[in-house]
Design a protein around this motif. Structure first.
Motif, PDB file in Angstrom:
ATOM      1  N   LEU A  78       9.243   2.625  15.867  1.00 24.62           N
ATOM      2  CA  LEU A  78      10.131   1.703  16.573  1.00 24.62           C
ATOM      3  C   LEU A  78      11.275   1.208  15.696  1.00 24.62           C
ATOM      4  CD1 LEU A  78       7.416  -0.473  18.398  1.00 24.62           C
ATOM      5  CD2 LEU A  78       8.630   1.535  19.271  1.00 24.62           C
ATOM      6  N   ASP A  79      11.332   1.690  14.455  1.00 26.80           N
ATOM      7  CA  ASP A  79      12.352   1.245  13.506  1.00 26.80           C
ATOM      8  C   ASP A  79      12.326  -0.280  13.380  1.00 26.80           C
ATOM      9  OD1 ASP A  79      14.357   1.498  11.666  1.00 26.80           O
ATOM     10  OD2 ASP A  79      15.973   1.533  13.157  1.00 26.80           O
ATOM     11  N   GLN A  80      11.121  -0.821  13.170  1.00 21.16           N
ATOM     12  CA  GLN A  80      10.945  -2.273  13.086  1.00 21.16           C
ATOM     13  C   GLN A  80      10.391  -2.695  11.724  1.00 21.16           C
ATOM     14  OE1 GLN A  80       8.600  -3.649  16.429  1.00 21.16           O
ATOM     15  NE2 GLN A  80      10.309  -3.414  17.856  1.00 21.16           N
ATOM     16  N   SER A  81      10.724  -1.957  10.682  1.00 19.65           N
ATOM     17  CA  SER A  81      10.331  -2.374   9.340  1.00 19.65           C
ATOM     18  C   SER A  81      11.102  -3.636   8.969  1.00 19.65           C
ATOM     19  CB  SER A  81      10.625  -1.264   8.328  1.00 19.65           C
ATOM     20  OG  SER A  81       9.887  -0.101   8.627  1.00 19.65           O
ATOM     21  N   SER A  82      10.394  -4.615   8.422  1.00 23.74           N
ATOM     22  CA  SER A  82      11.042  -5.885   8.099  1.00 23.74           C
ATOM     23  C   SER A  82      10.530  -6.422   6.777  1.00 23.74           C
ATOM     24  CB  SER A  82      10.778  -6.914   9.209  1.00 23.74           C
ATOM     25  OG  SER A  82       9.394  -7.224   9.285  1.00 23.74           O
ATOM     26  N   SER A  83      11.291  -7.321   6.197  1.00 26.42           N
ATOM     27  CA  SER A  83      10.893  -7.952   4.941  1.00 26.42           C
ATOM     28  C   SER A  83       9.630  -8.781   5.137  1.00 26.42           C
ATOM     29  CB  SER A  83      12.021  -8.835   4.409  1.00 26.42           C
ATOM     30  OG  SER A  83      13.195  -8.071   4.180  1.00 26.42           O
ATOM     31  N   LEU A  84       9.523  -9.452   6.291  1.00 25.41           N
ATOM     32  CA  LEU A  84       8.323 -10.242   6.576  1.00 25.41           C
ATOM     33  C   LEU A  84       7.107  -9.336   6.705  1.00 25.41           C
ATOM     34  CD1 LEU A  84       6.955 -12.920   7.254  1.00 25.41           C
ATOM     35  CD2 LEU A  84       7.595 -12.565   9.656  1.00 25.41           C
ATOM     36  N   GLY A  85       7.283  -8.196   7.369  1.00 24.15           N
ATOM     37  CA  GLY A  85       6.176  -7.261   7.515  1.00 24.15           C
ATOM     38  C   GLY A  85       5.704  -6.705   6.185  1.00 24.15           C
ATOM     39  N   ALA A  86       6.658  -6.509   5.254  1.00 24.84           N
ATOM     40  CA  ALA A  86       6.303  -6.003   3.930  1.00 24.84           C
ATOM     41  C   ALA A  86       5.447  -7.002   3.162  1.00 24.84           C
ATOM     42  CB  ALA A  86       7.567  -5.695   3.141  1.00 24.84           C
ATOM     43  N   LEU A  87       5.470  -8.270   3.573  1.00 26.43           N
ATOM     44  CA  LEU A  87       4.626  -9.287   2.955  1.00 26.43           C
ATOM     45  C   LEU A  87       3.331  -9.489   3.740  1.00 26.43           C
ATOM     46  CD1 LEU A  87       7.312 -12.003   2.089  1.00 26.43           C
ATOM     47  CD2 LEU A  87       6.237 -10.393   0.527  1.00 26.43           C
ATOM     48  N   LEU A  88       3.434  -9.516   5.078  1.00 27.28           N
ATOM     49  CA  LEU A  88       2.268  -9.798   5.911  1.00 27.28           C
ATOM     50  C   LEU A  88       1.197  -8.715   5.807  1.00 27.28           C
ATOM     51  CD1 LEU A  88       3.696 -11.222   9.279  1.00 27.28           C
ATOM     52  CD2 LEU A  88       2.368 -12.433   7.542  1.00 27.28           C
ATOM     53  N   ASP A  89       1.625  -7.457   5.874  1.00 31.58           N
ATOM     54  CA  ASP A  89       0.662  -6.352   5.906  1.00 31.58           C
ATOM     55  C   ASP A  89      -0.212  -6.304   4.653  1.00 31.58           C
ATOM     56  OD1 ASP A  89      -0.560  -4.013   7.008  1.00 31.58           O
ATOM     57  OD2 ASP A  89       0.686  -2.806   5.691  1.00 31.58           O
ATOM     58  N   PRO A  90       0.364  -6.272   3.440  1.00 34.41           N
ATOM     59  CA  PRO A  90      -0.506  -6.259   2.254  1.00 34.41           C
ATOM     60  C   PRO A  90      -1.282  -7.559   2.074  1.00 34.41           C
ATOM     61  CG  PRO A  90       1.812  -6.422   1.615  1.00 34.41           C
ATOM     62  CD  PRO A  90       1.790  -6.136   3.080  1.00 34.41           C
ATOM     63  N   ALA A  91      -0.711  -8.690   2.543  1.00 35.14           N
ATOM     64  CA  ALA A  91      -1.436  -9.961   2.445  1.00 35.14           C
ATOM     65  C   ALA A  91      -2.700  -9.917   3.293  1.00 35.14           C
ATOM     66  CB  ALA A  91      -0.530 -11.112   2.883  1.00 35.14           C
ATOM     67  N   ALA A  92      -2.586  -9.377   4.503  1.00 30.26           N
ATOM     68  CA  ALA A  92      -3.753  -9.253   5.375  1.00 30.26           C
ATOM     69  C   ALA A  92      -4.777  -8.305   4.762  1.00 30.26           C
ATOM     70  CB  ALA A  92      -3.326  -8.761   6.756  1.00 30.26           C
ATOM     71  N   ASP A  93      -4.315  -7.180   4.209  1.00 33.22           N
ATOM     72  CA  ASP A  93      -5.226  -6.224   3.569  1.00 33.22           C
ATOM     73  C   ASP A  93      -5.976  -6.882   2.421  1.00 33.22           C
ATOM     74  OD1 ASP A  93      -4.454  -4.257   5.311  1.00 33.22           O
ATOM     75  OD2 ASP A  93      -3.061  -3.288   3.915  1.00 33.22           O
ATOM     76  N   ARG A  94      -5.251  -7.598   1.567  1.00 38.98           N
ATOM     77  CA  ARG A  94      -5.874  -8.218   0.400  1.00 38.98           C
ATOM     78  C   ARG A  94      -6.866  -9.296   0.816  1.00 38.98           C
ATOM     79  NH1 ARG A  94      -7.390  -5.906  -3.066  1.00 38.98           N
ATOM     80  NH2 ARG A  94      -5.430  -4.768  -3.012  1.00 38.98           N
ATOM     81  N   LEU A  95      -6.522 -10.062   1.866  1.00 37.75           N
ATOM     82  CA  LEU A  95      -7.422 -11.116   2.333  1.00 37.75           C
ATOM     83  C   LEU A  95      -8.720 -10.512   2.859  1.00 37.75           C
ATOM     84  CD1 LEU A  95      -7.772 -14.130   2.758  1.00 37.75           C
ATOM     85  CD2 LEU A  95      -6.701 -13.888   5.002  1.00 37.75           C
ATOM     86  N   TYR A  96      -8.604  -9.431   3.608  1.00 35.93           N
ATOM     87  CA  TYR A  96      -9.802  -8.766   4.118  1.00 35.93           C
ATOM     88  C   TYR A  96     -10.646  -8.210   2.981  1.00 35.93           C
ATOM     89  CZ  TYR A  96      -9.170  -8.909   9.185  1.00 35.93           C
ATOM     90  OH  TYR A  96      -9.101  -9.328  10.490  1.00 35.93           O
ATOM     91  N   MET A  97     -10.008  -7.664   1.943  1.00 31.94           N
ATOM     92  CA  MET A  97     -10.745  -7.093   0.831  1.00 31.94           C
ATOM     93  C   MET A  97     -11.468  -8.161   0.014  1.00 31.94           C
ATOM     94  SD  MET A  97     -10.592  -3.847   0.939  1.00 31.94           S
ATOM     95  CE  MET A  97     -11.140  -3.415  -0.699  1.00 31.94           C
ATOM     96  N   ILE A  98     -11.092  -9.419   0.187  1.00 29.05           N
ATOM     97  CA  ILE A  98     -11.784 -10.520  -0.483  1.00 29.05           C
ATOM     98  C   ILE A  98     -12.845 -11.126   0.432  1.00 29.05           C
ATOM     99  CG2 ILE A  98     -11.513 -12.842  -1.445  1.00 29.05           C
ATOM    100  CD1 ILE A  98      -8.717 -12.013  -2.349  1.00 29.05           C
ATOM    101  N   VAL A  99     -12.470 -11.399   1.683  1.00 33.41           N
ATOM    102  CA  VAL A  99     -13.353 -12.099   2.612  1.00 33.41           C
ATOM    103  C   VAL A  99     -14.531 -11.233   3.045  1.00 33.41           C
ATOM    104  CG1 VAL A  99     -13.493 -13.131   4.908  1.00 33.41           C
ATOM    105  CG2 VAL A  99     -11.541 -13.637   3.430  1.00 33.41           C
ATOM    106  N   ILE A 100     -14.273  -9.965   3.368  1.00 33.93           N
ATOM    107  CA  ILE A 100     -15.339  -9.104   3.890  1.00 33.93           C
ATOM    108  C   ILE A 100     -16.496  -8.962   2.902  1.00 33.93           C
ATOM    109  CG2 ILE A 100     -15.933  -6.768   4.619  1.00 33.93           C
ATOM    110  CD1 ILE A 100     -13.183  -6.541   5.880  1.00 33.93           C
ATOM    111  N   PRO A 101     -16.259  -8.567   1.645  1.00 38.05           N
ATOM    112  CA  PRO A 101     -17.411  -8.440   0.742  1.00 38.05           C
ATOM    113  C   PRO A 101     -18.142  -9.753   0.493  1.00 38.05           C
ATOM    114  CG  PRO A 101     -15.335  -8.169  -0.454  1.00 38.05           C
ATOM    115  CD  PRO A 101     -15.006  -8.136   0.990  1.00 38.05           C
ATOM    116  N   ILE A 102     -17.415 -10.872   0.430  1.00 36.77           N
ATOM    117  CA  ILE A 102     -18.082 -12.159   0.223  1.00 36.77           C
ATOM    118  C   ILE A 102     -19.003 -12.471   1.400  1.00 36.77           C
ATOM    119  CG2 ILE A 102     -17.716 -14.653   0.099  1.00 36.77           C
ATOM    120  CD1 ILE A 102     -15.282 -14.140  -1.612  1.00 36.77           C
ATOM    121  N   CYS A 103     -18.517 -12.239   2.613  1.00 38.89           N
ATOM    122  CA  CYS A 103     -19.344 -12.498   3.803  1.00 38.89           C
ATOM    123  C   CYS A 103     -20.550 -11.570   3.847  1.00 38.89           C
ATOM    124  CB  CYS A 103     -18.512 -12.326   5.070  1.00 38.89           C
ATOM    125  SG  CYS A 103     -17.277 -13.615   5.333  1.00 38.89           S
TER     126      CYS A 103
END
Length: 205
Positions: A73-98
């Motif tokens: 969709l040609d919708q790459s954005s600066s906010l997306g470049a921050l949100l996507d890895p932030a969500a990945d990193r949060l899951y990689m911390i929260v999931i194993p702890i849970c």
């Protein structure tokens, strides 16, 4: 022509980053962030293994879809470049702890995974002395994250008391053990790169 003499199709241009906020990929990344506390509640407090497993599958599908849609969709954005890895990193911390809190995954494995990420943070001030903020992600690092993102949901799905759980349990542990090994390997690769940068790149003024 490629270095080996073969020909290949021209590579597509890199996506252009914009300052747009309201995009489909950003909505998917935001949804994944919102689902984190839902996952914690379902698994830790409600012991709902089935629904927790489904939520991780939905999150994994949205993780793949937001990058794909950003390009289509040609919708790459600066906010997306921050949100996507932030969500990945949060899951990689929260999931194993849970999973550790529910005694699904032993804490020594969780300690290796989280300790690896914590030790990588120590490289940040070293790289900044050379004018860098990060190093390129290695193929091993990407493969490790891929394996863990499959391993965690499948190990969780293995707790479901039916035939599906019996099938997912060994598959999940295979992904998890392989991913943890590559996670440690990528850690060694990263610090080797840091050492090369310190030796070869002069200090930034």
């Amino acid at each position: 022509m490629d270095p080996d003499g073969s020909t290949s199709a021209p590579r597509s241009a890199e996506p252009v980053m914009t300052d747009r906020i309201v995009t489909v990929p950003n909505a998917l990344s935001l949804m994944r962030l919102v689902l984190v506390p839902v996952f914690v509640w379902l698994l830790v407090f409600e012991h709902a293994y089935g629904w927790s497993f489904v939520l991780l599958l939905v999150s994994g599908a949205s993780d793949w879809a937001d990058g794909k849609l950003a390009r289509l969709l040609d919708q790459s954005s600066s906010l997306g470049a921050l949100l996507d890895p932030a969500a990945d990193r949060l899951y990689m911390i929260v999931i194993p702890i849970c999973l550790g809190l529910r005694d699904i995954v032993p804490w020594w494995i969780i300690g290796i995974l989280l300790g690896r990420d914590l030790l990588l943070l120590l490289a940040v001030p070293i790289l900044r002395t050379r004018g860098l903020t990060a190093l390129p992600t290695t193929y091993v690092g990407k493969a490790a994250t891929f394996s863990l993102m499959y391993g965690f949901p499948f190990v969780l799905g293995g707790q479901i008391d039916n035939v599906l759980g019996d099938v997912l349990h060994p598959i999940g542990w295979a992904f998890l053990i392989w991913g943890a090994g590559m996670y440690v390997w990528s850690f060694a690769q990263y610090w080797w790169q840091v050492a090369l940068v310190v030796r070869q790149v002069p200090r930034a003024r």
